[in-house]
Design a protein around this motif. Sequence first.
Motif, PDB file in Angstrom:
ATOM      1  N   MET A 175       0.858  -1.177   0.000  1.00 11.12           N
ATOM      2  CA  MET A 175       0.000   0.000   0.000  1.00 11.12           C
ATOM      3  C   MET A 175       0.899   1.233   0.000  1.00 11.12           C
ATOM      4  O   MET A 175       1.766   1.362   0.863  1.00 11.12           O
ATOM      5  CB  MET A 175      -0.907   0.007   1.243  1.00 11.12           C
ATOM      6  N   ILE A 176       0.706   2.128  -0.967  1.00 10.79           N
ATOM      7  CA  ILE A 176       1.651   3.225  -1.148  1.00 10.79           C
ATOM      8  C   ILE A 176       0.962   4.575  -1.074  1.00 10.79           C
ATOM      9  O   ILE A 176      -0.246   4.698  -1.300  1.00 10.79           O
ATOM     10  CB  ILE A 176       2.386   3.101  -2.507  1.00 10.79           C
ATOM     11  N   ALA A 177       1.756   5.589  -0.756  1.00 17.49           N
ATOM     12  CA  ALA A 177       1.312   6.976  -0.844  1.00 17.49           C
ATOM     13  C   ALA A 177       1.529   7.447  -2.278  1.00 17.49           C
ATOM     14  O   ALA A 177       2.622   7.292  -2.829  1.00 17.49           O
ATOM     15  CB  ALA A 177       2.089   7.851   0.132  1.00 17.49           C
ATOM     16  N   LEU A 178       0.522   8.007  -2.893  1.00 16.49           N
ATOM     17  CA  LEU A 178       0.636   8.415  -4.283  1.00 16.49           C
ATOM     18  C   LEU A 178       1.338   9.758  -4.452  1.00 16.49           C
ATOM     19  O   LEU A 178       1.744  10.093  -5.572  1.00 16.49           O
ATOM     20  CB  LEU A 178      -0.746   8.466  -4.932  1.00 16.49           C
ATOM     21  N   ASP A 179       1.472  10.512  -3.402  1.00 20.12           N
ATOM     22  CA  ASP A 179       2.096  11.822  -3.513  1.00 20.12           C
ATOM     23  C   ASP A 179       3.330  11.976  -2.616  1.00 20.12           C
ATOM     24  O   ASP A 179       3.779  13.079  -2.354  1.00 20.12           O
ATOM     25  CB  ASP A 179       1.091  12.930  -3.192  1.00 20.12           C
ATOM     26  N   ALA A 206      11.209   5.816  -4.759  1.00 22.53           N
ATOM     27  CA  ALA A 206      10.009   5.026  -5.017  1.00 22.53           C
ATOM     28  C   ALA A 206       8.873   5.524  -4.124  1.00 22.53           C
ATOM     29  O   ALA A 206       9.111   6.148  -3.086  1.00 22.53           O
ATOM     30  CB  ALA A 206      10.297   3.558  -4.733  1.00 22.53           C
ATOM     31  N   PRO A 207       7.624   5.271  -4.505  1.00 23.82           N
ATOM     32  CA  PRO A 207       6.505   5.682  -3.663  1.00 23.82           C
ATOM     33  C   PRO A 207       6.654   5.144  -2.242  1.00 23.82           C
ATOM     34  O   PRO A 207       7.112   4.018  -2.027  1.00 23.82           O
ATOM     35  CB  PRO A 207       5.286   5.077  -4.363  1.00 23.82           C
ATOM     36  N   LEU A 208       6.254   5.941  -1.280  1.00 24.45           N
ATOM     37  CA  LEU A 208       6.402   5.588   0.131  1.00 24.45           C
ATOM     38  C   LEU A 208       5.465   4.447   0.494  1.00 24.45           C
ATOM     39  O   LEU A 208       4.261   4.503   0.236  1.00 24.45           O
ATOM     40  CB  LEU A 208       6.099   6.811   0.997  1.00 24.45           C
ATOM     41  N   GLN A 209       6.025   3.385   1.088  1.00 23.75           N
ATOM     42  CA  GLN A 209       5.223   2.282   1.601  1.00 23.75           C
ATOM     43  C   GLN A 209       4.580   2.697   2.930  1.00 23.75           C
ATOM     44  O   GLN A 209       5.237   3.259   3.800  1.00 23.75           O
ATOM     45  CB  GLN A 209       6.074   1.036   1.794  1.00 23.75           C
ATOM     46  N   LEU A 210       3.283   2.412   3.082  1.00 22.56           N
ATOM     47  CA  LEU A 210       2.547   2.872   4.253  1.00 22.56           C
ATOM     48  C   LEU A 210       2.300   1.791   5.291  1.00 22.56           C
ATOM     49  O   LEU A 210       2.104   2.095   6.466  1.00 22.56           O
ATOM     50  CB  LEU A 210       1.195   3.458   3.818  1.00 22.56           C
ATOM     51  N   VAL A 211       2.296   0.528   4.889  1.00 26.06           N
ATOM     52  CA  VAL A 211       1.960  -0.566   5.808  1.00 26.06           C
ATOM     53  C   VAL A 211       3.063  -1.613   5.727  1.00 26.06           C
ATOM     54  O   VAL A 211       3.121  -2.389   4.755  1.00 26.06           O
ATOM     55  CB  VAL A 211       0.596  -1.188   5.452  1.00 26.06           C
ATOM     56  N   PRO A 212       3.956  -1.683   6.716  1.00 28.28           N
ATOM     57  CA  PRO A 212       5.100  -2.602   6.647  1.00 28.28           C
ATOM     58  C   PRO A 212       4.709  -4.039   6.362  1.00 28.28           C
ATOM     59  O   PRO A 212       5.385  -4.732   5.584  1.00 28.28           O
ATOM     60  CB  PRO A 212       5.751  -2.443   8.025  1.00 28.28           C
ATOM     61  N   ALA A 223       1.072  -8.412  -3.136  1.00 25.09           N
ATOM     62  CA  ALA A 223       0.265  -7.751  -4.166  1.00 25.09           C
ATOM     63  C   ALA A 223      -1.162  -7.642  -3.637  1.00 25.09           C
ATOM     64  O   ALA A 223      -1.809  -8.660  -3.367  1.00 25.09           O
ATOM     65  CB  ALA A 223       0.289  -8.558  -5.461  1.00 25.09           C
ATOM     66  N   VAL A 224      -1.612  -6.417  -3.431  1.00 26.26           N
ATOM     67  CA  VAL A 224      -2.922  -6.199  -2.816  1.00 26.26           C
ATOM     68  C   VAL A 224      -3.772  -5.305  -3.716  1.00 26.26           C
ATOM     69  O   VAL A 224      -3.283  -4.674  -4.649  1.00 26.26           O
ATOM     70  CB  VAL A 224      -2.788  -5.579  -1.411  1.00 26.26           C
ATOM     71  N   ARG A 225      -5.060  -5.235  -3.394  1.00 23.18           N
ATOM     72  CA  ARG A 225      -6.006  -4.345  -4.076  1.00 23.18           C
ATOM     73  C   ARG A 225      -6.862  -3.653  -3.018  1.00 23.18           C
ATOM     74  O   ARG A 225      -6.899  -4.047  -1.855  1.00 23.18           O
ATOM     75  CB  ARG A 225      -6.915  -5.143  -5.029  1.00 23.18           C
ATOM     76  N   GLY A 226      -7.566  -2.621  -3.447  1.00 26.39           N
ATOM     77  CA  GLY A 226      -8.530  -1.961  -2.576  1.00 26.39           C
ATOM     78  C   GLY A 226      -7.967  -1.465  -1.264  1.00 26.39           C
ATOM     79  O   GLY A 226      -8.528  -1.767  -0.202  1.00 26.39           O
ATOM     80  N   PRO A 227      -6.882  -0.681  -1.247  1.00 21.80           N
ATOM     81  CA  PRO A 227      -6.285  -0.246   0.011  1.00 21.80           C
ATOM     82  C   PRO A 227      -7.195   0.709   0.782  1.00 21.80           C
ATOM     83  O   PRO A 227      -7.911   1.519   0.191  1.00 21.80           O
ATOM     84  CB  PRO A 227      -5.010   0.465  -0.448  1.00 21.80           C
ATOM     85  N   ALA A 228      -7.154   0.610   2.096  1.00 23.11           N
ATOM     86  CA  ALA A 228      -7.927   1.502   2.962  1.00 23.11           C
ATOM     87  C   ALA A 228      -7.155   1.758   4.238  1.00 23.11           C
ATOM     88  O   ALA A 228      -6.527   0.844   4.796  1.00 23.11           O
ATOM     89  CB  ALA A 228      -9.289   0.892   3.286  1.00 23.11           C
ATOM     90  N   LEU A 229      -7.207   2.996   4.702  1.00 18.42           N
ATOM     91  CA  LEU A 229      -6.626   3.383   5.986  1.00 18.42           C
ATOM     92  C   LEU A 229      -7.709   3.998   6.849  1.00 18.42           C
ATOM     93  O   LEU A 229      -8.599   4.697   6.351  1.00 18.42           O
ATOM     94  CB  LEU A 229      -5.498   4.404   5.798  1.00 18.42           C
ATOM     95  N   ALA A 230      -7.636   3.755   8.153  1.00 20.67           N
ATOM     96  CA  ALA A 230      -8.584   4.379   9.071  1.00 20.67           C
ATOM     97  C   ALA A 230      -8.410   5.887   9.051  1.00 20.67           C
ATOM     98  O   ALA A 230      -7.300   6.400   8.912  1.00 20.67           O
ATOM     99  CB  ALA A 230      -8.368   3.837  10.486  1.00 20.67           C
ATOM    100  N   ALA A 231      -9.519   6.618   9.179  1.00 17.46           N
ATOM    101  CA  ALA A 231      -9.441   8.076   9.211  1.00 17.46           C
ATOM    102  C   ALA A 231      -8.631   8.549  10.412  1.00 17.46           C
ATOM    103  O   ALA A 231      -7.928   9.558  10.334  1.00 17.46           O
ATOM    104  CB  ALA A 231     -10.846   8.674   9.253  1.00 17.46           C
TER     105      ALA A 231
END
Length: 565
Positions: free
Chosen positions: A314-318, A325-331, A337-345
């Motif tokens: 799961m990556i940060a797009l900005d 490389a895009p920043l990885q958000l979830v170690p 290979a994942v789809r449909g990423p979601a983070l809690a508000a």
Amino acid sequence: MNHAPTRRLVLAAALLPMLAGCARIPISSGVQSTPLPSAAQDAAPYVEPRGPEPGAGPVQIAEGFIRAGAGAADDYAVAREYLDPAVAEAWDPGEAIVVYAAGEEIVAEEVGEATVRVSLQVIAMIDAVGARTRLPEPTTREIVLPMREVDGQWRITAPPAGIFLTDTVFGLLFSAIRLFHLDISRRHLVPEIRWVPARSLAASGLALLGTPPVAYLAQAVTSALPEGFTVREAAIGTAGDGSPRVILPASLSALPATQRALALAQIAATAQSIPALAGVRFMLDGDVVEPPVQGAPWRPGVGHRPIGAGERGMIALDEQGPSGAPLQLVPALEDRAVRGPALAARGPLAAAWDPASGEILLASTDGSVPLRAVAVGAGVTAPSIDDHGYVWTSAGTSAGALLALHRTGGDADVRVEVPWLQQRQVLGMQLSTDSTRLIVLSQQGTARVLDLAAVVRDDRGAPLGVTSPRRIHTELSRIDQAVWYDETALLLHGAATVGAEPRAVLLDFATGEEMLSLLRAGTERLAGSSAASSLWASTGEGELLRSDGAGWEAVPFPARDPAFH
């Protein structure tokens, strides 16, 4: 008495008057007020409708009564002139507003002795507390108006409760406000749209505080306002510097401090949606009181940070990491290979789904939640996270249920029965960030339908059920995706007609639909936020696209399923 048996008319919007108020929608708010300065009032033209002409026949009287619903002066005095004096005082214009299509011919005709039938194409209804229900398409409604002669003049003896307005005129006469409730946990403010007269926007808007929520929210929200609370005890005026001032009712003073702070948050959030109350000061017991900041309930905005599913993780797009490389958000997901990423508000909880196994993956941005894989089976949809520690997804085709997977696993997981989803295939779902309102896109037979419902919870936040939904109608003939864009707006991806180019549409619950952009062929997912300055999209080939409003630009790294956090 001579009169034509049938008469057709089109009510011209330009000739109809501006409402000064409306009955319990409301005709008068009962708020003891000092008028706001003219600069703070809404500039709204007013044209007084004509009363009945001497010698007018039944059809003319029926037509005049329909027209006169646009004149609220003196408690709809002109409209009452068309009524039998025996019923004129008891007639309730505030029971409802029937909104019909402007430019569509309405028909008034005599159907019996002293009886006129009026037919019109209804497109929406507004109830006594300003809640609007849109119909999926214009629907013929017939109104039967019995009459009798009173001193030689025809008058209506059994008028329908409420008034009639064209959609064009309704849009001029009424304005939308956001009325705020609290979710059951009292962590969030939960909005709904109400419509009030534009000429008395501040008083009529505040008068709705304390009214019950609409049906789909009733079991899922609460209020900190004291029982019997009414803004009729308040006073609306101006402070010494000319800014708006609202004197709050003394009943708030008797509340415990925590409840009073929550009540102030509800009042302030509602007032903020009323332009005339911009910068308002609230007075209680002679002192200025401020809505809470520390520990205040949250408003359900959509974040501004774009995220996506990279080739791995799961990556940060900005944002970029040290290597560019895009920043990885979830170690825990960096090598998957994942789809449909979601983070809690709020909080570290993260979720995605594994397209190879069909599992929903729960993890966190800080490692505090051990990686958990839950086999859901066929029909899995991209996850959505609430702030009670649950990750939501569908439970399969025709299952009539949704799954709420708790971050701790085990017995905390909940299968939420949703009877109205039986025999449907869930195509997508997303909770708003108030963790209360839920949009569900599903396939029902050959049609795709979009519903708005609410999650019912216990006082610990555990899901108990989902309310009966309100159907969301759109001009799109096919909806491929629906996500939250704002606290009262959705971003839709679909097509207007069969074979048409895909398009991005903003559906605001107050203002309606607006096309934002045409989409590239092959677009699978779309993301946007009112807090961001761009839209993001991804195609079936894994191409990531970004738009600032002037076309789409390819992003120079592969990613799918953009979302906002």
